[in-house]
Design an enzyme around this catalytic site. Sequence first.
Site, PDB file in Angstrom:
ATOM      1  N   THR A 105       0.585  24.932  20.006  1.00  0.00           N
ATOM      2  CA  THR A 105       0.878  23.672  19.350  1.00  0.00           C
ATOM      3  C   THR A 105       2.103  23.904  18.480  1.00  0.00           C
ATOM      4  OG1 THR A 105      -1.462  23.076  19.274  1.00  0.00           O
ATOM      5  CG2 THR A 105      -0.003  21.945  17.717  1.00  0.00           C
ATOM      6  N   CYS A 106       3.010  22.946  18.428  1.00  0.00           N
ATOM      7  CA  CYS A 106       4.168  23.040  17.539  1.00  0.00           C
ATOM      8  C   CYS A 106       4.293  21.719  16.802  1.00  0.00           C
ATOM      9  CB  CYS A 106       5.441  23.332  18.332  1.00  0.00           C
ATOM     10  SG  CYS A 106       6.903  23.532  17.288  1.00  0.00           S
ATOM     11  N   VAL A 107       4.280  21.794  15.478  1.00  0.00           N
ATOM     12  CA  VAL A 107       4.375  20.585  14.673  1.00  0.00           C
ATOM     13  C   VAL A 107       5.434  20.757  13.588  1.00  0.00           C
ATOM     14  CG1 VAL A 107       1.984  19.878  15.066  1.00  0.00           C
ATOM     15  CG2 VAL A 107       2.535  21.317  13.122  1.00  0.00           C
TER      16      VAL A 107
END
Length: 125
Positions: A105-107
Amino acid sequence: MMPRDAVLIDNPALKDLPFSPAVRAGELTYLSGQVGLDPATGKLAEGAGAQTAQALDNVAAVAKAAGKSLDDVVKANVFIVDMADYAAVNEAYAKGFAKPFPARTCVAVAALPLGARVEIEVILR
Protein backbone atom coordinates in the site's frame (compact mmCIF):
# COMPACT_ATOMS: atom_id res chain seq x y z
CA MET A 1 -3.39 -15.37 23.85
CA MET A 2 -0.55 -15.21 21.33
CA PRO A 3 2.72 -14.00 22.91
CA ARG A 4 4.45 -10.99 21.47
CA ASP A 5 8.22 -10.76 21.59
CA ALA A 6 10.17 -7.61 20.83
CA VAL A 7 13.08 -7.65 18.40
CA LEU A 8 15.66 -5.20 19.66
CA ILE A 9 18.48 -3.50 17.78
CA ASP A 10 21.46 -1.54 19.02
CA ASN A 11 20.30 2.01 18.41
CA PRO A 12 20.60 4.45 21.32
CA ALA A 13 18.21 6.89 19.59
CA LEU A 14 15.37 4.38 20.08
CA LYS A 15 15.90 3.54 23.75
CA ASP A 16 13.47 6.11 25.13
CA LEU A 17 10.80 5.80 22.45
CA PRO A 18 7.55 3.98 23.27
CA PHE A 19 7.75 1.29 20.57
CA SER A 20 9.82 -1.72 19.53
CA PRO A 21 11.71 -1.84 16.23
CA ALA A 22 9.88 -5.10 15.52
CA VAL A 23 7.56 -7.54 17.27
CA ARG A 24 7.13 -11.26 16.64
CA ALA A 25 3.56 -12.52 16.98
CA GLY A 26 3.00 -16.11 15.99
CA GLU A 27 4.58 -16.82 12.62
CA LEU A 28 4.72 -13.16 11.56
CA THR A 29 7.06 -10.32 12.47
CA TYR A 30 5.81 -6.74 12.31
CA LEU A 31 8.40 -4.02 11.77
CA SER A 32 7.91 -0.44 12.88
CA GLY A 33 8.21 2.18 10.17
CA GLN A 34 11.67 3.10 8.97
CA VAL A 35 12.60 6.43 7.43
CA GLY A 36 15.64 7.16 5.27
CA LEU A 37 17.88 8.10 8.18
CA ASP A 38 21.49 7.02 7.73
CA PRO A 39 22.48 5.38 11.04
CA ALA A 40 26.15 6.30 10.44
CA THR A 41 25.51 10.03 10.06
CA GLY A 42 22.18 10.50 11.82
CA LYS A 43 20.98 12.46 8.78
CA LEU A 44 18.23 11.86 6.25
CA ALA A 45 19.30 10.87 2.76
CA GLU A 46 18.72 13.54 0.11
CA GLY A 47 15.56 13.16 -1.95
CA ALA A 48 12.71 10.67 -1.99
CA GLY A 49 14.52 8.00 -4.01
CA ALA A 50 17.59 8.03 -1.76
CA GLN A 51 15.39 8.05 1.34
CA THR A 52 13.48 5.05 0.01
CA ALA A 53 16.73 3.13 -0.58
CA GLN A 54 17.99 4.02 2.91
CA ALA A 55 14.65 3.17 4.51
CA LEU A 56 14.84 -0.26 2.86
CA ASP A 57 18.41 -0.68 4.17
CA ASN A 58 17.06 0.15 7.63
CA VAL A 59 14.18 -2.31 7.20
CA ALA A 60 16.73 -4.95 6.14
CA ALA A 61 18.82 -4.28 9.27
CA VAL A 62 15.82 -4.76 11.57
CA ALA A 63 14.74 -7.83 9.59
CA LYS A 64 18.25 -9.26 10.03
CA ALA A 65 18.01 -8.72 13.79
CA ALA A 66 14.83 -10.81 13.64
CA GLY A 67 16.64 -13.55 11.69
CA LYS A 68 14.91 -12.57 8.45
CA SER A 69 15.63 -10.65 5.23
CA LEU A 70 13.80 -8.56 2.65
CA ASP A 71 12.94 -11.85 0.93
CA ASP A 72 10.62 -12.53 3.89
CA VAL A 73 8.54 -9.37 3.40
CA VAL A 74 4.93 -10.27 2.54
CA LYS A 75 3.36 -6.80 2.95
CA ALA A 76 4.74 -3.28 2.87
CA ASN A 77 3.09 0.01 3.73
CA VAL A 78 4.78 3.02 2.17
CA PHE A 79 4.03 6.54 3.35
CA ILE A 80 5.13 9.54 1.26
CA VAL A 81 4.58 13.24 1.81
CA ASP A 82 4.23 14.14 -1.87
CA MET A 83 2.66 11.99 -4.59
CA ALA A 84 5.00 13.74 -7.03
CA ASP A 85 7.70 11.49 -5.49
CA TYR A 86 5.78 8.31 -6.41
CA ALA A 87 7.92 7.43 -9.47
CA ALA A 88 11.22 7.97 -7.61
CA VAL A 89 9.96 5.92 -4.68
CA ASN A 90 8.83 3.10 -7.00
CA GLU A 91 12.19 3.05 -8.79
CA ALA A 92 14.17 2.72 -5.54
CA TYR A 93 11.61 0.35 -4.01
CA ALA A 94 11.76 -2.05 -6.98
CA LYS A 95 15.55 -2.38 -6.54
CA GLY A 96 15.06 -3.51 -2.94
CA PHE A 97 12.92 -6.58 -3.64
CA ALA A 98 13.01 -9.63 -5.86
CA LYS A 99 9.94 -10.72 -7.82
CA PRO A 100 7.30 -11.56 -6.91
CA PHE A 101 7.12 -8.27 -5.04
CA PRO A 102 5.40 -8.12 -1.65
CA ALA A 103 1.86 -6.82 -1.44
CA ARG A 104 1.99 -3.05 -0.90
CA THR A 105 0.00 0.00 0.00
CA CYS A 106 1.31 3.50 -0.73
CA VAL A 107 -0.40 6.56 0.70
CA ALA A 108 0.37 10.24 0.89
CA VAL A 109 0.48 11.77 4.37
CA ALA A 110 0.74 15.31 5.69
CA ALA A 111 4.08 14.81 7.43
CA LEU A 112 6.54 12.17 8.66
CA PRO A 113 8.94 12.03 11.60
CA LEU A 114 12.17 14.02 11.32
CA GLY A 115 10.95 15.74 8.16
CA ALA A 116 11.34 12.52 6.15
CA ARG A 117 9.75 12.24 2.71
CA VAL A 118 9.28 8.45 2.91
CA GLU A 119 8.55 5.89 5.64
CA ILE A 120 8.24 2.13 5.11
CA GLU A 121 6.80 -0.48 7.46
CA VAL A 122 6.61 -4.18 6.66
CA ILE A 123 5.28 -7.54 7.78
CA LEU A 124 7.64 -10.52 7.56
CA ARG A 125 6.69 -14.18 7.25
